[in-house]
Enzyme design. Structure first.
Site, mmCIF file in Angstrom:
data_model
loop_
_atom_site.group_PDB
_atom_site.id
_atom_site.type_symbol
_atom_site.label_atom_id
_atom_site.label_comp_id
_atom_site.label_asym_id
_atom_site.label_seq_id
_atom_site.Cartn_x
_atom_site.Cartn_y
_atom_site.Cartn_z
ATOM 1 N N PRO A 285 7.993 4.548 -3.770
ATOM 2 C CG PRO A 285 5.672 4.609 -3.162
ATOM 3 C CD PRO A 285 6.639 5.428 -4.125
ATOM 4 C CE1 TYR A 286 11.866 -1.005 -5.435
ATOM 5 C CE2 TYR A 286 12.180 1.308 -4.950
ATOM 6 C CZ TYR A 286 12.578 0.222 -5.778
ATOM 7 O OH TYR A 286 13.322 0.361 -6.658
ATOM 8 C CE1 TYR A 287 2.981 1.293 0.323
ATOM 9 C CE2 TYR A 287 3.510 1.739 -1.906
ATOM 10 C CZ TYR A 287 2.997 2.037 -0.760
ATOM 11 O OH TYR A 287 2.479 3.264 -0.648
#
Length: 108
Positions: free
Chosen positions: A24-26
């Site tokens: 995941p990229y936040y």
């Protein structure tokens, strides 16, 4: 994040860099308060980094560390890895001209 920025929006796309393991990229987007941006940044960055490390995530992912992530990375890396990296840097960059103080403590 809410305390530091008042209003904010997060975006979490998933990328599969390693088969079977999501990455995941936040992204957090919040309005800055004019004149207080430098104060806001650590107040939002620090809790986000602490949450990543506390949940077993890595601060580095595949983008490297850089000075903005160094304090969190120091909590993540092992003393053995630091010693190995330091030895390699001493051998390959004896004049310490390549990103001094970026991944390892600065040397006099």
């Amino acid at each position: 994040m809410k305390e530091a920025c008042a209003r904010w929006h997060d975006h979490v796309p998933l990328h599969a860099r390693v088969p079977g393991r999501p990455a995941p990229y936040y992204t957090f987007i919040a309005p800055g308060r004019a004149g207080a941006e430098l104060e806001q940044w650590p107040r939002s960055k620090r809790p986000a980094s602490e949450a990543i490390l506390a949940s077993g995530g890595t601060i580095t992912h595949h983008h490297a560390v850089g000075r903005l992530h160094r304090s969190s990375w120091e909590q993540e890396r092992s003393p053995l890895f630091e010693a190995a990296l330091s030895a390699a840097k001493d051998k390959l960059d004896p004049s310490n001209i390549l990103n001094p103080g970026c991944l390892l403590p600065s040397k006099p």
